[in-house]
Design a protein around this motif. Structure first.
Motif, mmCIF file in Angstrom:
data_model
loop_
_atom_site.group_PDB
_atom_site.id
_atom_site.type_symbol
_atom_site.label_atom_id
_atom_site.label_comp_id
_atom_site.label_asym_id
_atom_site.label_seq_id
_atom_site.Cartn_x
_atom_site.Cartn_y
_atom_site.Cartn_z
ATOM 1 N N LEU A 1 0.833 -1.198 0.000
ATOM 2 C CA LEU A 1 0.000 0.000 0.000
ATOM 3 C C LEU A 1 0.874 1.258 0.000
ATOM 4 N N ALA A 2 1.856 1.290 0.896
ATOM 5 C CA ALA A 2 2.743 2.454 0.956
ATOM 6 C C ALA A 2 3.491 2.629 -0.362
ATOM 7 N N ALA A 3 4.026 1.536 -0.904
ATOM 8 C CA ALA A 3 4.768 1.619 -2.166
ATOM 9 C C ALA A 3 3.869 2.098 -3.303
ATOM 10 N N ASN A 4 2.643 1.585 -3.359
ATOM 11 C CA ASN A 4 1.706 2.017 -4.400
ATOM 12 C C ASN A 4 1.348 3.488 -4.248
ATOM 13 N N LEU A 5 1.117 3.926 -3.013
ATOM 14 C CA LEU A 5 0.756 5.325 -2.786
ATOM 15 C C LEU A 5 1.911 6.268 -3.131
ATOM 16 N N PHE A 6 3.130 5.895 -2.757
ATOM 17 C CA PHE A 6 4.284 6.730 -3.114
ATOM 18 C C PHE A 6 4.447 6.813 -4.633
ATOM 19 N N THR A 7 4.299 5.682 -5.305
ATOM 20 C CA THR A 7 4.443 5.660 -6.762
ATOM 21 C C THR A 7 3.358 6.503 -7.433
ATOM 22 N N ALA A 8 2.114 6.300 -7.023
ATOM 23 C CA ALA A 8 1.002 7.079 -7.588
ATOM 24 C C ALA A 8 1.166 8.562 -7.261
ATOM 25 N N GLY A 9 1.574 8.852 -6.039
ATOM 26 C CA GLY A 9 1.744 10.244 -5.625
ATOM 27 C C GLY A 9 2.809 10.958 -6.422
ATOM 28 N N TRP B 1 3.093 7.935 3.480
ATOM 29 C CA TRP B 1 3.776 8.089 4.768
ATOM 30 C C TRP B 1 2.970 7.448 5.897
ATOM 31 N N VAL B 2 1.653 7.672 5.887
ATOM 32 C CA VAL B 2 0.793 7.099 6.936
ATOM 33 C C VAL B 2 0.794 5.574 6.815
ATOM 34 N N ALA B 3 0.671 5.068 5.590
ATOM 35 C CA ALA B 3 0.687 3.608 5.382
ATOM 36 C C ALA B 3 2.022 3.011 5.814
ATOM 37 N N LEU B 4 3.091 3.726 5.598
ATOM 38 C CA LEU B 4 4.400 3.239 6.027
ATOM 39 C C LEU B 4 4.520 3.201 7.546
ATOM 40 N N ALA B 5 3.861 4.146 8.212
ATOM 41 C CA ALA B 5 3.923 4.192 9.672
ATOM 42 C C ALA B 5 3.190 2.995 10.307
ATOM 43 N N PHE B 6 2.137 2.553 9.659
ATOM 44 C CA PHE B 6 1.349 1.465 10.235
ATOM 45 C C PHE B 6 1.574 0.175 9.486
#
Length: 140
Positions: free
Chosen positions: A91-99, A135-140
Motif C-alpha cells: 500500500l505504501a509503495a503504491n501510494l508513493f508511486t502514484a503520488g 507516509w501514513v501507510a508506512l507508519a502502520f
C-alpha cells in the motif's frame, strides 16, 4: 510418530515458493521504480535549472517545477527505503508511486504547457494526498 522417510526439516511447498517469488518480484519492481524515478528527478531538476528558462519566463513556474523535482527525488528515496524496511507494505509503495506520478507529473505538464494540460490541475492535490497516505501507510 514419524518414520525414516519423514524429513526433520520441512521443505517449502510450491505455493510458499510462489509467494516468495511474487513478493521478491514486487520488491524488485518497486526498487526499480524508485531508482528510475530518482534518476529522472535529477535529470528533470537539471533541465529545470538550466533549460527551462528558455521556454518558461515566469520564475514562479520555474520554482514550481523545481519543487516537483524535489518531491520526486525525496519520495524516490523513500520508496527505496520502504522497499527494504517494509517489503510487505505494498500500500505504501503504491501510494508513493502514484503520488510521485500524479503530483510531480501534473506540475511538470502544467508548467510546460498549461493550456494543453489544464485538466491536470485537480490531479496535483490528489498526488499530494497519495504522498501523505504513503507516509501514513508506512507508519502502520
Amino acid at each position: 510418530m514419524s518414520d525414516e522417510a519423514t524429513p526433520l526439516i520441512p521443505t517449502t511447498t510450491s505455493s510458499t515458493t510462489n509467494r516468495r517469488s511474487t513478493r521478491n518480484s514486487n520488491r524488485n519492481m518497486y526498487w526499480t521504480l524508485g531508482c528510475v524515478y530518482g534518476a529522472s528527478a535529477v535529470a528533470i531538476a537539471a533541465y529545470g535549472a538550466h533549460g527551462l528558462k528558455k521556454i518558461v519566463p515566469d520564475p514562479a513556474k520555474i520554482a514550481s517545477f523545481g519543487t516537483a523535482a524535489h518531491y520526486q527525488l525525496i519520495h524516490s528515496l523513500v520508496l527505496l527505503l520502504a522497499t527494504r524496511a517494509a517489503p510487505e507494505n505494498k500500500l505504501a509503495a503504491n501510494l508513493f508511486t502514484a503520488g510521485m506520478t500524479m503530483f510531480s507529473g501534473s506540475v511538470y505538464a502544467l508548467v510546460l504547457d498549461p493550456a494543453r494540460f489544464r485538466f491536470l490541475g485537480p490531479v496535483t492535490p490528489l498526488g499530494g494526498l497519495c504522498l501523505m497516505g504513503g507516509w501514513v501507510a508506512l507508519a502502520f
